[in-house]
Scaffold this motif. Structure first.
Motif, PDB file in Angstrom:
ATOM      1  N   ALA A  37      28.878  -5.483 -15.387  1.00  0.00           N
ATOM      2  CA  ALA A  37      28.959  -4.451 -14.450  1.00  0.00           C
ATOM      3  C   ALA A  37      30.007  -4.837 -13.590  1.00  0.00           C
ATOM      4  N   GLU A  38      30.440  -5.838 -13.362  1.00  0.00           N
ATOM      5  CA  GLU A  38      31.665  -6.137 -12.192  1.00  0.00           C
ATOM      6  C   GLU A  38      32.810  -6.725 -13.166  1.00  0.00           C
ATOM      7  N   PRO A  39      33.723  -6.194 -13.336  1.00  0.00           N
ATOM      8  CA  PRO A  39      35.085  -6.889 -13.860  1.00  0.00           C
ATOM      9  C   PRO A  39      35.498  -7.675 -13.091  1.00  0.00           C
ATOM     10  N   ALA A  40      35.791  -8.966 -13.574  1.00  0.00           N
ATOM     11  CA  ALA A  40      36.306 -10.112 -12.636  1.00  0.00           C
ATOM     12  C   ALA A  40      37.623  -9.962 -11.961  1.00  0.00           C
ATOM     13  N   ARG A  41      37.850 -10.148 -10.632  1.00  0.00           N
ATOM     14  CA  ARG A  41      39.076 -10.119 -10.148  1.00  0.00           C
ATOM     15  C   ARG A  41      39.225 -11.307  -9.293  1.00  0.00           C
ATOM     16  N   ALA A  42      40.291 -11.922  -9.198  1.00  0.00           N
ATOM     17  CA  ALA A  42      40.555 -12.973  -8.467  1.00  0.00           C
ATOM     18  C   ALA A  42      41.117 -12.812  -7.003  1.00  0.00           C
ATOM     19  N   ALA A  43      40.670 -13.505  -6.005  1.00  0.00           N
ATOM     20  CA  ALA A  43      41.306 -13.282  -4.599  1.00  0.00           C
ATOM     21  C   ALA A  43      41.870 -14.386  -4.109  1.00  0.00           C
ATOM     22  N   HIS A  97      37.123  -7.893  -0.298  1.00  0.00           N
ATOM     23  CA  HIS A  97      38.617  -7.397  -0.825  1.00  0.00           C
ATOM     24  C   HIS A  97      38.247  -6.395  -1.858  1.00  0.00           C
ATOM     25  N   LYS A  98      38.936  -5.624  -1.894  1.00  0.00           N
ATOM     26  CA  LYS A  98      38.947  -4.363  -2.962  1.00  0.00           C
ATOM     27  C   LYS A  98      39.960  -4.489  -4.085  1.00  0.00           C
ATOM     28  N   ASP A  99      39.338  -4.611  -5.417  1.00  0.00           N
ATOM     29  CA  ASP A  99      40.421  -4.519  -6.469  1.00  0.00           C
ATOM     30  C   ASP A  99      40.904  -3.347  -6.789  1.00  0.00           C
ATOM     31  N   THR A 100      41.747  -3.247  -8.086  1.00  0.00           N
ATOM     32  CA  THR A 100      42.432  -2.258  -8.567  1.00  0.00           C
ATOM     33  C   THR A 100      41.300  -1.131  -9.019  1.00  0.00           C
ATOM     34  N   GLY A 102      38.665  -0.329  -7.473  1.00  0.00           N
ATOM     35  CA  GLY A 102      37.930   0.307  -6.270  1.00  0.00           C
ATOM     36  C   GLY A 102      36.466  -0.544  -6.117  1.00  0.00           C
ATOM     37  N   TRP A 103      36.191  -1.790  -6.900  1.00  0.00           N
ATOM     38  CA  TRP A 103      35.170  -2.678  -6.317  1.00  0.00           C
ATOM     39  C   TRP A 103      35.629  -3.455  -5.197  1.00  0.00           C
ATOM     40  N   ARG A 104      34.647  -3.315  -4.306  1.00  0.00           N
ATOM     41  CA  ARG A 104      34.728  -4.396  -3.061  1.00  0.00           C
ATOM     42  C   ARG A 104      33.919  -5.794  -3.511  1.00  0.00           C
ATOM     43  N   ARG A 105      34.508  -6.669  -3.332  1.00  0.00           N
ATOM     44  CA  ARG A 105      33.973  -8.032  -3.697  1.00  0.00           C
ATOM     45  C   ARG A 105      33.950  -9.148  -2.513  1.00  0.00           C
ATOM     46  N   TYR A 106      32.851  -9.886  -2.363  1.00  0.00           N
ATOM     47  CA  TYR A 106      32.930 -10.707  -1.346  1.00  0.00           C
ATOM     48  C   TYR A 106      33.522 -12.187  -1.654  1.00  0.00           C
ATOM     49  N   LEU A 107      34.063 -12.738  -0.590  1.00  0.00           N
ATOM     50  CA  LEU A 107      34.790 -14.111  -0.673  1.00  0.00           C
ATOM     51  C   LEU A 107      33.924 -14.925   0.301  1.00  0.00           C
ATOM     52  N   VAL A 108      33.248 -15.867   0.036  1.00  0.00           N
ATOM     53  CA  VAL A 108      32.594 -16.760   1.100  1.00  0.00           C
ATOM     54  C   VAL A 108      33.563 -17.848   1.377  1.00  0.00           C
ATOM     55  N   VAL A 109      33.629 -18.117   2.807  1.00  0.00           N
ATOM     56  CA  VAL A 109      34.555 -19.094   3.350  1.00  0.00           C
ATOM     57  C   VAL A 109      33.245 -20.058   4.138  1.00  0.00           C
ATOM     58  N   GLU A 110      33.449 -21.377   3.770  1.00  0.00           N
ATOM     59  CA  GLU A 110      32.579 -21.999   4.484  1.00  0.00           C
ATOM     60  C   GLU A 110      33.505 -22.985   5.281  1.00  0.00           C
ATOM     61  N   THR A 111      32.906 -23.477   6.583  1.00  0.00           N
ATOM     62  CA  THR A 111      33.894 -24.290   7.600  1.00  0.00           C
ATOM     63  C   THR A 111      32.860 -25.344   8.329  1.00  0.00           C
ATOM     64  N   THR A 112      33.576 -26.284   8.862  1.00  0.00           N
ATOM     65  CA  THR A 112      33.023 -27.124   9.677  1.00  0.00           C
ATOM     66  C   THR A 112      32.698 -26.473  10.931  1.00  0.00           C
ATOM     67  N   ALA A 113      31.733 -26.894  11.801  1.00  0.00           N
ATOM     68  CA  ALA A 113      31.276 -26.304  13.108  1.00  0.00           C
ATOM     69  C   ALA A 113      32.207 -26.691  14.197  1.00  0.00           C
ATOM     70  N   GLU A 129      22.504 -15.804  -3.452  1.00  0.00           N
ATOM     71  CA  GLU A 129      23.158 -15.282  -2.129  1.00  0.00           C
ATOM     72  C   GLU A 129      22.831 -13.781  -2.002  1.00  0.00           C
ATOM     73  N   GLY A 130      22.694 -13.242  -3.207  1.00  0.00           N
ATOM     74  CA  GLY A 130      22.263 -11.514  -3.488  1.00  0.00           C
ATOM     75  C   GLY A 130      23.571 -10.645  -2.804  1.00  0.00           C
ATOM     76  N   LEU A 131      24.927 -11.489  -2.979  1.00  0.00           N
ATOM     77  CA  LEU A 131      26.054 -10.720  -2.424  1.00  0.00           C
ATOM     78  C   LEU A 131      26.676 -10.059  -3.584  1.00  0.00           C
ATOM     79  N   LEU A 132      26.035  -8.971  -4.163  1.00  0.00           N
ATOM     80  CA  LEU A 132      26.706  -8.387  -5.358  1.00  0.00           C
ATOM     81  C   LEU A 132      27.942  -7.509  -4.938  1.00  0.00           C
TER      82      LEU A 132
END
Length: 251
Positions: A37-43, A97-100, A102-113, A129-132
């Motif tokens: 359902a979600e064509p793969a796009r790289a960010a 981020h939006k791909d070509t 029109g799908w908007r996809r999540y990028l998860v960035v984890e960091t130190t405190a 995580e349920g972030l479709l």
């Protein structure tokens, strides 16, 4: 016709949906692979070890937007960065981020405190995580439908749409509430010939095809259980998608 309960792990979003929908119906029918359902796009992702302030600037310069609605305990300097207090878990920021297509996809960035966080991971979301991905809005000439598939199905029939024969093996779901003994037994099956496939893992995507009164075909993707669950994406089917339907699919 085989009846089979479906079990998927979708995290907090799935639990929230279950609570909103009340007691779920038992899912009947075989689980089969579903078309993506979600064509793969790289960010472009920030490098591990990079200062978060620099990584953040780079992501914003690429047109990504922070998902502020997902923040529970904001970092004092970066409002999109959620840092659980008193826990060893990493801080986390979500960017869209939006791909070509029109799908908007999540990028998860984890960091130190701490006051100067450093990137420890940059990745797509885990299923739990349920972030479709957020699909583009349906075309203006696609009817607005109820949230749940079974309610949408009734609306389509009233509008003159006809269910196709999208699979050689007819999918079915329960037309009654599940047995109170917790066995998942189904007292009455509702055949859904328009269902082409349903995934048995992940977010539980299902794919359905309906013939419109003007002879175009509406493709519906649903998500979550009981399958078919909630409407996720609506679009007019492409010739390539129709070519994958079995012979005799037209009602």
């Amino acid at each position: 016709m085989t009846r089979r309960p479906v079990s998927i792990a979708t995290g907090a979003v799935a639990l929230a949906l279950s609570a909103a929908l009340g007691a779920p119906l038992a899912a009947c029918g075989p689980s089969r692979p579903v078309a993506a359902a979600e064509p793969a796009r790289a960010a472009a992702s920030p490098a591990v070890g990079a200062p978060y302030a620099e990584a953040r600037r780079a992501l914003l310069s690429q047109g990504m937007t922070p998902a502020l609605d997902q923040v529970e305990s904001p970092h004092p300097s970066f409002p999109e960065l959620s840092c659980p207090s008193g826990e060893p878990a990493p801080c986390r920021a979500l960017f869209l981020h939006k791909d070509t297509d029109g799908w908007r996809r999540y990028l998860v960035v984890e960091t130190t405190a701490g006051p100067a966080p450093v990137v420890t991971a940059a990745r797509p979301p885990f299923t739990a995580e349920g972030l479709l991905a957020i699909p583009p809005a349906p075309a203006a000439d696609i009817p607005r439908l109820p949230k749940t598939y079974l309610a949408a199905r009734q609306a389509l029939i009233r509008l003159g749409f006809k269910p196709t024969h999208a699979s050689s093996e007819v999918f079915s779901t329960c037309s009654t509430a599940p047995a109170p003994d917790g066995s998942g037994a189904c007292a009455a099956d509702l055949p859904l010939p328009e269902i082409k496939s349903c995934a048995g893992t992940g977010a539980g995507f299902c794919e359905a095809y309906w013939l419109a009164p003007d002879k175009r075909v509406l493709r519906i993707v649903t998500v979550y259980e009981p399958q078919p669950g909630d409407i996720y994406h609506l679009a007019w089917a492409t010739p390539a998608e129709l070519a994958k339907l079995p012979a005799g699919w037209k009602p």
